[in-house]
Design an enzyme around this catalytic site. Sequence first.
Site, short mmCIF file in Angstrom:
data_model
loop_
_atom_site.label_atom_id
_atom_site.label_comp_id
_atom_site.label_asym_id
_atom_site.label_seq_id
_atom_site.Cartn_x
_atom_site.Cartn_y
_atom_site.Cartn_z
N ARG A 11 65.06 35.32 85.90
CA ARG A 11 65.43 33.90 86.23
C ARG A 11 64.57 33.21 87.00
O ARG A 11 63.99 33.95 88.15
CB ARG A 11 67.01 33.88 86.37
CG ARG A 11 67.45 32.47 86.96
CD ARG A 11 69.06 32.47 87.01
NE ARG A 11 69.58 33.17 88.12
CZ ARG A 11 70.19 34.34 88.17
NH1 ARG A 11 70.32 35.00 86.96
NH2 ARG A 11 70.55 34.99 89.13
N HIS B 119 73.42 23.26 87.82
CA HIS B 119 74.56 22.70 88.75
C HIS B 119 74.22 22.00 89.81
O HIS B 119 73.17 21.87 90.36
CB HIS B 119 75.52 24.06 89.12
CG HIS B 119 74.84 24.80 90.09
ND1 HIS B 119 74.45 24.79 91.13
CD2 HIS B 119 74.20 26.04 89.58
CE1 HIS B 119 74.01 25.91 91.67
NE2 HIS B 119 73.56 26.62 90.90
N HIS C 136 77.58 25.47 94.42
CA HIS C 136 78.27 24.88 93.21
C HIS C 136 78.78 23.73 93.74
O HIS C 136 80.02 23.96 94.13
CB HIS C 136 78.75 25.87 92.26
CG HIS C 136 78.08 27.16 91.87
ND1 HIS C 136 78.76 28.15 91.53
CD2 HIS C 136 76.79 27.46 91.76
CE1 HIS C 136 77.73 29.15 91.16
NE2 HIS C 136 76.52 28.73 91.28
N ASP D 129 93.01 43.61 111.46
CA ASP D 129 92.95 42.40 112.22
C ASP D 129 91.49 41.82 112.41
O ASP D 129 91.14 41.18 113.24
CB ASP D 129 93.63 42.99 113.55
CG ASP D 129 92.46 43.89 114.14
OD1 ASP D 129 91.71 44.35 113.49
OD2 ASP D 129 92.80 44.33 115.45
N ASP E 132 67.82 36.22 93.76
CA ASP E 132 68.58 35.05 93.82
C ASP E 132 69.50 34.84 95.33
O ASP E 132 70.14 35.54 95.53
CB ASP E 132 69.70 34.88 92.69
CG ASP E 132 70.41 33.44 92.55
OD1 ASP E 132 70.22 32.90 93.52
OD2 ASP E 132 70.98 33.35 91.45
N GLU F 119 64.49 29.68 89.24
CA GLU F 119 65.59 28.47 89.72
C GLU F 119 64.76 27.61 90.94
O GLU F 119 64.39 28.11 92.01
CB GLU F 119 66.95 29.21 90.29
CG GLU F 119 67.80 28.16 90.69
CD GLU F 119 68.91 28.73 91.15
OE1 GLU F 119 69.11 29.94 91.71
OE2 GLU F 119 70.16 28.03 90.94
N ASP G 113 69.46 26.96 96.55
CA ASP G 113 70.02 27.96 95.78
C ASP G 113 68.39 28.18 95.04
O ASP G 113 67.98 27.43 94.13
CB ASP G 113 70.90 27.55 94.86
CG ASP G 113 71.42 28.46 93.80
OD1 ASP G 113 70.96 29.44 93.80
OD2 ASP G 113 72.24 27.94 92.90
N HIS H 182 76.03 38.86 87.74
CA HIS H 182 76.29 38.57 89.26
C HIS H 182 76.24 39.89 89.86
O HIS H 182 77.38 40.24 90.73
CB HIS H 182 77.46 38.14 89.42
CG HIS H 182 77.64 36.66 89.01
ND1 HIS H 182 79.00 35.92 88.40
CD2 HIS H 182 77.08 35.53 89.02
CE1 HIS H 182 78.63 34.69 88.08
NE2 HIS H 182 77.41 34.44 88.70
#
Length: 426
Positions: free
Chosen positions: A394, A341, A348, A37, A247, A396, A258, A230
């Site tokens: 990475r 993106h 996204h 619940d 990230d 970004e 992002d 991911h």
Amino acid sequence: MISQKEYAHRRLKLAQSMSSESICLIHSANQKTRSNDTEYPYRQNSNFYYVTGFKEDESCLMIVKKKNKFKTILFVLKKDVKKELWTGQRLGEVEAKKLFSVNEVYTIDTLEEKFKEFSTRKQVLYYDFKLTYLKFKALKRISKGMHTHKNIALNIENMRLVKSTAEIKLIQKAIKITQKAHHKAMSCTKVDKNEYELQAKIENIFKAKGAYSDAYTSIVACGNAANTLHYIENNKPLEDGELILIDAGCEYEYYASDITRTIPVNGKFTKPQKELYQMILDVQVKIISMIAPGVMRSALQKKAEELLCDGLLLLGILKGKKKKLLKKDAHKKYYPHGIGHWMGIDVHDEAPYKDTKGKEIPLMKGMVLTIEPGIYCNTNDNSIPKKYRGIGIRIEDDILVTKNGHKNLSSSIVKDIEDIEKLSLL
Ligand SMILES: [Mn+2]
């Protein structure tokens, strides 16, 4: 904030995109059960939010169009003091009518009745094909005779491609908060702490600065974990000498940020880490510099692949002739994802990349996109020089397309090697 005037203008544009004799239903998102619940924190459906700004569940927007005229009707949950004791205040139809500039407001329990009243067999029926609701099943039954069903999501997502000044302001606010979080991650002590401790520090700043939520599940990946794209377990120790790929971006008033930064656990890059990092950063800077109205996203992708392939050759991670390597996608083993993106209400952003004829949509003033090259060298990959194994990087940023070029909205979040190292000495 987005003004009621702007929401009204969006509904006008939406109505203009509909057939001359039509009726449209756009539903709010449902509550989602987490377990038994308990429910996940509620998040409004992005398309519904885009045309209403209404944050409550069990609501619906109806647009009835005849020739050049249309009316907008909002359905909301009835005020119920007993229920509100448990689940919080509801605006109710009287207040909603005052605050939202729609033509009419009714309670949601009258939706079926009103649909019968306003719909005709001649109309085209629009609704969001992705939203299949129990309530809607009943409406479907009634609407069986209506000759065409169309997906209204496509019309709205088309509008979401180009951002207004007010939307860009909210994105900038989200990025500002995210900047503070990433700078905190750079400056705090990390050796022997855990990934989730760093995640908590980052998300603490999101909430403390007024961002209701993160825009997506934060990735805090130390060492080889960064090579799982991911990775969200975020539960390993932060080891001295490794890099951490972070990230993470907050959502502010329904607008995302992002951002990815890759930083050393102990505050100093090793030589191989520096070599790989600088190569990726140079590529990122170059790709960002290409952004301008009229440029194709696919051109950015192609250039990024070429430049990363050059870099991988220079570092000895790839061997052979560039042309051949590119042709057989050899670089994709280390750079398997896209260059970026759309970003907006969704991280996204659900806006099209191609027009209805299948042709790619070029960049236009007011679009926001991410640029995020990365290279991932798995620790078990014996084909690459040993010194690079176990490193995943990475970088970004979030970029706005402007009239003459672009603006890096996240340029204040440091990414140069010296600047990151300097921050970690604080
Ligand atoms: Mn991204």
